[in-house]
Write a protein that holds these residues in place. Structure first.
Motif, mmCIF file in Angstrom:
data_model
loop_
_atom_site.group_PDB
_atom_site.id
_atom_site.type_symbol
_atom_site.label_atom_id
_atom_site.label_comp_id
_atom_site.label_asym_id
_atom_site.label_seq_id
_atom_site.Cartn_x
_atom_site.Cartn_y
_atom_site.Cartn_z
ATOM 1 N N PRO A 92 -89.383 42.697 -29.851
ATOM 2 C CA PRO A 92 -89.784 43.920 -30.542
ATOM 3 C C PRO A 92 -91.048 44.530 -29.938
ATOM 4 O O PRO A 92 -91.945 43.811 -29.503
ATOM 5 C CB PRO A 92 -90.063 43.474 -31.971
ATOM 6 N N GLU A 93 -91.082 45.840 -29.928
ATOM 7 C CA GLU A 93 -92.281 46.572 -29.508
ATOM 8 C C GLU A 93 -92.869 47.336 -30.699
ATOM 9 O O GLU A 93 -94.070 47.327 -30.903
ATOM 10 C CB GLU A 93 -91.942 47.512 -28.360
ATOM 11 N N ILE A 94 -91.996 47.959 -31.478
ATOM 12 C CA ILE A 94 -92.412 48.675 -32.689
ATOM 13 C C ILE A 94 -91.475 48.261 -33.825
ATOM 14 O O ILE A 94 -90.260 48.240 -33.661
ATOM 15 C CB ILE A 94 -92.365 50.199 -32.504
ATOM 16 N N ILE A 95 -92.058 47.929 -34.969
ATOM 17 C CA ILE A 95 -91.273 47.586 -36.158
ATOM 18 C C ILE A 95 -91.734 48.490 -37.287
ATOM 19 O O ILE A 95 -92.927 48.589 -37.563
ATOM 20 C CB ILE A 95 -91.449 46.115 -36.565
ATOM 21 N N ARG A 96 -90.769 49.142 -37.925
ATOM 22 C CA ARG A 96 -91.070 49.992 -39.076
ATOM 23 C C ARG A 96 -90.353 49.436 -40.294
ATOM 24 O O ARG A 96 -89.192 49.057 -40.216
ATOM 25 C CB ARG A 96 -90.580 51.423 -38.820
ATOM 26 N N ILE A 97 -91.075 49.392 -41.417
ATOM 27 C CA ILE A 97 -90.470 49.044 -42.707
ATOM 28 C C ILE A 97 -90.286 50.355 -43.454
ATOM 29 O O ILE A 97 -91.240 51.122 -43.627
ATOM 30 C CB ILE A 97 -91.366 48.112 -43.541
ATOM 31 N N LEU A 98 -89.071 50.596 -43.897
ATOM 32 C CA LEU A 98 -88.755 51.847 -44.581
ATOM 33 C C LEU A 98 -88.169 51.577 -45.959
ATOM 34 O O LEU A 98 -87.614 50.511 -46.209
ATOM 35 C CB LEU A 98 -87.770 52.657 -43.734
ATOM 36 N N ASN A 99 -88.285 52.565 -46.829
ATOM 37 C CA ASN A 99 -87.662 52.539 -48.155
ATOM 38 C C ASN A 99 -88.229 51.435 -49.043
ATOM 39 O O ASN A 99 -87.498 50.780 -49.764
ATOM 40 C CB ASN A 99 -86.139 52.400 -48.010
ATOM 41 N N MET A 100 -89.549 51.269 -49.012
ATOM 42 C CA MET A 100 -90.212 50.224 -49.796
ATOM 43 C C MET A 100 -90.627 50.749 -51.171
ATOM 44 O O MET A 100 -91.802 50.985 -51.423
ATOM 45 C CB MET A 100 -91.457 49.708 -49.058
ATOM 46 N N SER A 101 -89.678 50.995 -52.038
ATOM 47 C CA SER A 101 -89.945 51.404 -53.419
ATOM 48 C C SER A 101 -90.935 52.557 -53.524
ATOM 49 O O SER A 101 -91.940 52.478 -54.228
ATOM 50 C CB SER A 101 -90.459 50.207 -54.231
ATOM 51 N N GLY A 102 -90.693 53.612 -52.779
ATOM 52 C CA GLY A 102 -91.532 54.790 -52.859
ATOM 53 C C GLY A 102 -92.751 54.778 -51.960
ATOM 54 O O GLY A 102 -93.463 55.765 -51.868
ATOM 55 N N GLU A 103 -93.035 53.652 -51.299
ATOM 56 C CA GLU A 103 -94.172 53.592 -50.384
ATOM 57 C C GLU A 103 -93.823 54.326 -49.091
ATOM 58 O O GLU A 103 -92.663 54.389 -48.695
ATOM 59 C CB GLU A 103 -94.500 52.136 -50.033
ATOM 60 N N PRO A 104 -94.825 54.856 -48.413
ATOM 61 C CA PRO A 104 -94.545 55.472 -47.111
ATOM 62 C C PRO A 104 -94.140 54.397 -46.105
ATOM 63 O O PRO A 104 -94.460 53.214 -46.297
ATOM 64 C CB PRO A 104 -95.876 56.126 -46.724
ATOM 65 N N PRO A 105 -93.438 54.776 -45.039
ATOM 66 C CA PRO A 105 -93.072 53.788 -44.017
ATOM 67 C C PRO A 105 -94.319 53.092 -43.468
ATOM 68 O O PRO A 105 -95.394 53.690 -43.371
ATOM 69 C CB PRO A 105 -92.410 54.628 -42.917
ATOM 70 N N GLN A 106 -94.157 51.821 -43.156
ATOM 71 C CA GLN A 106 -95.236 51.045 -42.551
ATOM 72 C C GLN A 106 -94.793 50.653 -41.154
ATOM 73 O O GLN A 106 -93.635 50.284 -40.948
ATOM 74 C CB GLN A 106 -95.544 49.805 -43.390
ATOM 75 N N GLU A 107 -95.705 50.736 -40.204
ATOM 76 C CA GLU A 107 -95.345 50.476 -38.807
ATOM 77 C C GLU A 107 -96.328 49.503 -38.181
ATOM 78 O O GLU A 107 -97.529 49.566 -38.437
ATOM 79 C CB GLU A 107 -95.354 51.798 -38.036
ATOM 80 N N ILE A 108 -95.780 48.612 -37.364
ATOM 81 C CA ILE A 108 -96.608 47.714 -36.583
ATOM 82 C C ILE A 108 -96.171 47.799 -35.125
ATOM 83 O O ILE A 108 -94.989 47.982 -34.835
ATOM 84 C CB ILE A 108 -96.560 46.258 -37.091
ATOM 85 N N THR A 109 -97.120 47.716 -34.233
ATOM 86 C CA THR A 109 -96.857 47.718 -32.801
ATOM 87 C C THR A 109 -97.214 46.349 -32.267
ATOM 88 O O THR A 109 -98.302 45.839 -32.534
ATOM 89 C CB THR A 109 -97.680 48.813 -32.086
ATOM 90 N N LEU A 110 -96.288 45.755 -31.539
ATOM 91 C CA LEU A 110 -96.506 44.419 -30.988
ATOM 92 C C LEU A 110 -96.800 44.535 -29.506
ATOM 93 O O LEU A 110 -96.199 45.346 -28.805
ATOM 94 C CB LEU A 110 -95.266 43.552 -31.199
ATOM 95 N N GLU A 111 -97.684 43.703 -29.043
ATOM 96 C CA GLU A 111 -97.982 43.657 -27.613
ATOM 97 C C GLU A 111 -97.293 42.447 -27.024
ATOM 98 O O GLU A 111 -97.418 41.339 -27.529
ATOM 99 C CB GLU A 111 -99.497 43.558 -27.392
ATOM 100 N N ASN A 112 -96.524 42.678 -25.983
ATOM 101 C CA ASN A 112 -95.792 41.579 -25.335
ATOM 102 C C ASN A 112 -96.532 41.104 -24.112
ATOM 103 O O ASN A 112 -97.167 41.773 -23.420
ATOM 104 C CB ASN A 112 -94.378 42.012 -24.960
#
Length: 141
Positions: free
Chosen positions: A121-141
């Motif tokens: 993974p390089e970018i992971i987004r969590i979506l549809n978290m009970s009304g919360e805005p999307p959350q994103e993390i960037t991983l360094e390989n």
């Protein structure tokens, strides 16, 4: 990376082994359902060595994975992962994740056509978290 977000991602992935893998074919997305195994956010997906997805990934290793929806999807959190895929034919991995249901495609864990896509993974987004805005993390390989 926020450990809180990372733990949320792991929890969603742990509950969903089936998901969608999208690769690139002729500069267009090509999606299919796949089985995924997770090892510290590196995903492994069993496949046949002689499939078009292997050719697609050898030409362009960029992939996207969706994991998480259940039933109607109206309030289900899910993850969207973009990253890079490579072929992994480690015998250790093949034995670790062998499942009897694979016998309709392979002659056993030693079958040379039984391989894994390894997705970093390089970018992971969590979506549809009970009304919360999307959350994103960037991983360094």
């Amino acid at each position: 990376m926020s450990e809180d977000i990372k733990e949320k991602v792991k929890k969603i992935i742990a509950g969903h082994q089936m998901g969608v893998l999208s690769s690139v074919e002729n500069n267009k997305p090509h999606s299919r359902y796949m089985t995924f195994y997770n090892e510290n956010l590196t995903l492994y997906s069993p496949t046949k060595r002689d499939t078009e997805k292997i050719e697609e990934i050898e030409s362009n290793p960029a992939v996207a994975v969706l994991l998480g929806y259940e039933e109607n999807g109206l309030s289900d959190a899910y993850v969207e992962i973009t990253g890079t895929a490579t072929l992994n034919d480690s015998q250790e991995l093949k034995k670790q994740y062998w499942d009897e249901s694979y016998e309709k495609w392979f002659d056993g864990p030693e079958d040379p056509n039984y391989v894994f896509l390894e997705i970093q993974p390089e970018i992971i987004r969590i979506l549809n978290m009970s009304g919360e805005p999307p959350q994103e993390i960037t991983l360094e390989n």
